[in-house]
Motif scaffolding. Structure first.
Motif, PDB file in Angstrom:
ATOM      1  N   ASP A 315      35.739  25.107  39.571  1.00 58.71           N
ATOM      2  CA  ASP A 315      36.710  25.365  38.512  1.00 58.71           C
ATOM      3  C   ASP A 315      38.112  25.412  39.116  1.00 58.71           C
ATOM      4  OD1 ASP A 315      38.291  26.267  36.453  1.00 58.71           O
ATOM      5  OD2 ASP A 315      37.086  28.039  36.004  1.00 58.71           O
ATOM      6  N   GLN A 316      38.911  24.371  38.844  1.00 57.02           N
ATOM      7  CA  GLN A 316      40.254  24.324  39.419  1.00 57.02           C
ATOM      8  C   GLN A 316      41.272  25.116  38.611  1.00 57.02           C
ATOM      9  OE1 GLN A 316      41.474  20.732  41.537  1.00 57.02           O
ATOM     10  NE2 GLN A 316      39.675  19.708  40.707  1.00 57.02           N
ATOM     11  N   VAL A 317      40.872  25.618  37.446  1.00 51.62           N
ATOM     12  CA  VAL A 317      41.745  26.533  36.720  1.00 51.62           C
ATOM     13  C   VAL A 317      41.742  27.893  37.408  1.00 51.62           C
ATOM     14  CG1 VAL A 317      42.200  27.645  34.491  1.00 51.62           C
ATOM     15  CG2 VAL A 317      41.283  25.316  34.564  1.00 51.62           C
ATOM     16  N   ASN A 318      40.572  28.265  37.933  1.00 58.00           N
ATOM     17  CA  ASN A 318      40.403  29.541  38.629  1.00 58.00           C
ATOM     18  C   ASN A 318      39.817  29.279  40.015  1.00 58.00           C
ATOM     19  OD1 ASN A 318      40.948  31.239  36.121  1.00 58.00           O
ATOM     20  ND2 ASN A 318      39.182  30.049  35.450  1.00 58.00           N
ATOM     21  N   PRO A 319      40.606  28.730  40.940  1.00 51.34           N
ATOM     22  CA  PRO A 319      40.082  28.304  42.237  1.00 51.34           C
ATOM     23  C   PRO A 319      39.468  29.463  43.010  1.00 51.34           C
ATOM     24  CG  PRO A 319      42.325  27.481  41.880  1.00 51.34           C
ATOM     25  CD  PRO A 319      42.058  28.490  40.818  1.00 51.34           C
ATOM     26  N   PRO A 320      38.239  29.320  43.492  1.00 52.81           N
ATOM     27  CA  PRO A 320      37.578  30.429  44.185  1.00 52.81           C
ATOM     28  C   PRO A 320      38.267  30.828  45.481  1.00 52.81           C
ATOM     29  CG  PRO A 320      36.290  28.406  44.397  1.00 52.81           C
ATOM     30  CD  PRO A 320      37.365  28.132  43.388  1.00 52.81           C
ATOM     31  N   GLU A 321      38.997  29.885  46.096  1.00 52.55           N
ATOM     32  CA  GLU A 321      39.631  30.206  47.373  1.00 52.55           C
ATOM     33  C   GLU A 321      40.713  31.275  47.252  1.00 52.55           C
ATOM     34  OE1 GLU A 321      41.451  26.141  46.101  1.00 52.55           O
ATOM     35  OE2 GLU A 321      39.563  27.237  45.912  1.00 52.55           O
ATOM     36  N   LEU A 322      41.167  31.545  46.033  1.00 50.99           N
ATOM     37  CA  LEU A 322      42.178  32.594  45.856  1.00 50.99           C
ATOM     38  C   LEU A 322      41.583  33.986  46.024  1.00 50.99           C
ATOM     39  CD1 LEU A 322      44.154  31.222  42.753  1.00 50.99           C
ATOM     40  CD2 LEU A 322      44.661  30.918  45.194  1.00 50.99           C
ATOM     41  N   GLY A 323      40.297  34.129  45.799  1.00 49.70           N
ATOM     42  CA  GLY A 323      39.647  35.431  45.965  1.00 49.70           C
ATOM     43  C   GLY A 323      40.031  36.462  44.920  1.00 49.70           C
ATOM     44  N   LEU A 324      40.685  36.025  43.852  1.00 50.36           N
ATOM     45  CA  LEU A 324      41.160  36.984  42.851  1.00 50.36           C
ATOM     46  C   LEU A 324      40.013  37.626  42.082  1.00 50.36           C
ATOM     47  CD1 LEU A 324      44.193  34.992  41.364  1.00 50.36           C
ATOM     48  CD2 LEU A 324      44.294  37.056  42.787  1.00 50.36           C
ATOM     49  N   ALA A 325      39.038  36.823  41.689  1.00 49.54           N
ATOM     50  CA  ALA A 325      37.945  37.352  40.868  1.00 49.54           C
ATOM     51  C   ALA A 325      37.193  38.459  41.602  1.00 49.54           C
ATOM     52  CB  ALA A 325      36.996  36.226  40.477  1.00 49.54           C
ATOM     53  N   GLU A 326      36.877  38.233  42.866  1.00 48.32           N
ATOM     54  CA  GLU A 326      36.147  39.236  43.634  1.00 48.32           C
ATOM     55  C   GLU A 326      36.935  40.532  43.769  1.00 48.32           C
ATOM     56  OE1 GLU A 326      34.885  35.208  45.362  1.00 48.32           O
ATOM     57  OE2 GLU A 326      36.646  36.109  44.446  1.00 48.32           O
ATOM     58  N   ALA A 327      38.229  40.403  44.085  1.00 47.73           N
ATOM     59  CA  ALA A 327      39.054  41.592  44.283  1.00 47.73           C
ATOM     60  C   ALA A 327      39.201  42.401  42.997  1.00 47.73           C
ATOM     61  CB  ALA A 327      40.431  41.179  44.816  1.00 47.73           C
ATOM     62  N   LEU A 328      39.364  41.721  41.889  1.00 47.64           N
ATOM     63  CA  LEU A 328      39.555  42.416  40.624  1.00 47.64           C
ATOM     64  C   LEU A 328      38.239  42.989  40.104  1.00 47.64           C
ATOM     65  CD1 LEU A 328      41.985  39.772  39.210  1.00 47.64           C
ATOM     66  CD2 LEU A 328      42.590  42.168  39.585  1.00 47.64           C
ATOM     67  N   ALA A 329      37.146  42.263  40.290  1.00 45.80           N
ATOM     68  CA  ALA A 329      35.841  42.769  39.861  1.00 45.80           C
ATOM     69  C   ALA A 329      35.472  44.035  40.622  1.00 45.80           C
ATOM     70  CB  ALA A 329      34.772  41.704  40.052  1.00 45.80           C
ATOM     71  N   ALA A 330      35.899  44.136  41.883  1.00 48.40           N
ATOM     72  CA  ALA A 330      35.593  45.317  42.693  1.00 48.40           C
ATOM     73  C   ALA A 330      36.224  46.584  42.120  1.00 48.40           C
ATOM     74  CB  ALA A 330      36.059  45.092  44.129  1.00 48.40           C
ATOM     75  N   ARG A 331      37.234  46.412  41.264  1.00 48.01           N
ATOM     76  CA  ARG A 331      37.892  47.568  40.651  1.00 48.01           C
ATOM     77  C   ARG A 331      37.157  48.050  39.402  1.00 48.01           C
ATOM     78  NH1 ARG A 331      43.917  45.296  40.275  1.00 48.01           N
ATOM     79  NH2 ARG A 331      44.111  47.080  38.842  1.00 48.01           N
ATOM     80  N   MET A 332      36.092  47.330  39.014  1.00 49.20           N
ATOM     81  CA  MET A 332      35.299  47.701  37.850  1.00 49.20           C
ATOM     82  C   MET A 332      33.848  47.885  38.296  1.00 49.20           C
ATOM     83  SD  MET A 332      36.954  45.067  35.027  1.00 49.20           S
ATOM     84  CE  MET A 332      36.873  43.616  36.099  1.00 49.20           C
TER      85      MET A 332
END
Length: 372
Positions: A315-332
């Protein structure tokens, strides 16, 4: 939080030419008449009088179009226990989910969200589908809506018009994924669980925002746009559609669909021609501008519902290499994040609308999801 990875499948280049470009678009896969689902459901309109937007603008009558399947079921206390709200992506509509590849995998007899057991709600967001939008007549005089307005309107549709006081699940794809997070902190006890697919719960920035900005600028900078008062679609809309394709497509899928030069030319021109026939420039502009007020990141601690959060590695809209999803999910703490590996069934951003890819995770999630 769980993050799942596996090597890229060697079968990826054996992809068929299924839905040449539809699976790459921001909107869900289109309905397939042969499936029988394209005529399914009960459609209706909720007309909200004097709807006030966050900008302070008021629309004398806001039409919210929707489709439902099944019937609500209440427990002994009158709480609806079987309602599932499914929210579409940018440029789509609720009926976009009525395809063989989505409804045909989820809503049929004995399937995961069997519509004889669940009450499925498929709304059209403000500015989309059969709901009020600029092309309905106001053009650029239409109120400049944002995601907060869209979610508030969805809530009013569900509660005031459909009479649903609780949701078993909120699912969402792309923009609908973003709306799902906003539901999570705006109405934290209203749902048992969330299933947001193909987004990240933070402000749209970086490449994602840059492409959106270029697409919007391509329309606004076109003299033929004329401040939104055009009589035929401005050519700048085609350039905007090009940027959308680049943002939401995936290289392996494109290579499999168009392995020769001539095929590549034919596929992309057919895609752009089709989008130009079905898209209004003002609607497009408003739809992408609406994401400007999206940023759930300061509110993640308020999301108390368990969540199944899925993105795809291609998914190039939400590129996994940014690591954003993992970091934000860890807050929930109640959120499980899954990154789907690239494989023969993934379709880049469009993977969000393919239950055959992520259905097993949803089944597991629902089997352990408590009522709240």
């Amino acid at each position: 939080m769980l993050r799942t990875r596996s090597p890229i499948s060697r079968r990826a280049l054996a992809l068929t030419t299924l839905a040449v470009c539809a699976a790459l678009a921001v909107r869900p896969l289109p309905a397939q008449p042969a499936s029988g689902w394209s005529q399914a459901g009960t459609q209706g309109d909720y007309r909200v009088r004097n709807f006030v937007f966050r900008t302070g603008d008021t629309l004398p009558e806001l039409t919210l179009h929707y489709t439902t399947l099944g019937r609500p079921q209440r427990d002994s206390r009158g709480v609806v226990r079987n309602a599932v709200l499914i929210l579409h992506g940018t440029g789509g509509s609720g009926r976009g989910f009525l395809s063989a590849s989505y409804a045909g995998e989820l809503f049929g007899p004995g399937q995961l969200l069997d519509s004889s057991r669940y009450y499925i709600i498929l709304p059209d967001g403000i500015g989309h589908g059969g709901s009020s939008k600029p092309s309905s007549g106001l053009k650029a005089a239409f109120p400049r809506y944002g995601y907060a307005d869209m979610v508030a309107a969805q809530y009013r549709l569900v509660t005031e018009h459909l009479g649903v006081n609780h949701l078993r699940l909120i699912m969402g794809t792309s923009m609908g994924c973003m709306h799902g997070w906003m539901w999570g902190y705006s109405y934290p006890t209203f749902m048992d669980g969330l299933a947001p697919f193909a987004c990240v719960p933070t402000q749209i920035a970086g490449r994602n925002r840059m492409i959106r900005t270029m697409a919007m600028d391509a329309i606004r900078a076109d003299p033929a746009w004329n401040g939104g008062n055009y009589t035929s679609q401005p050519p700048g809309l085609r350039a905007a559609q090009m940027m959308l394709y680049i943002m939401s497509s995936a290289p392996l899928v494109q290579q499999a669909q168009a392995p020769t030069r001539d095929q590549a030319d034919s596929v992309i021109r057919a895609y752009l021609d089709a989008r130009m026939r079905s898209t209004d420039a003002n609607d497009f502009l408003y739809q992408f501008d609406a994401s400007r007020d999206y940023d759930p990141s300061p509110h993640l601690a308020s999301i108390s519902a368990p969540a199944l959060f899925i993105n795809s590695a291609d998914d190039q809209v939400n590129p996994p290499e940014l690591g954003l999803a993992e970091a934000l999910a860890a807050r929930m703490p109640k959120t499980r994040f899954i990154l789907l590996p690239i494989g023969p069934e993934t379709r880049g951003h469009g993977t969000h609308s393919l239950p055959r890819v992520w259905g097993a995770y949803l089944r597991e999630f629902l089997s352990t999801l408590p009522q709240r």
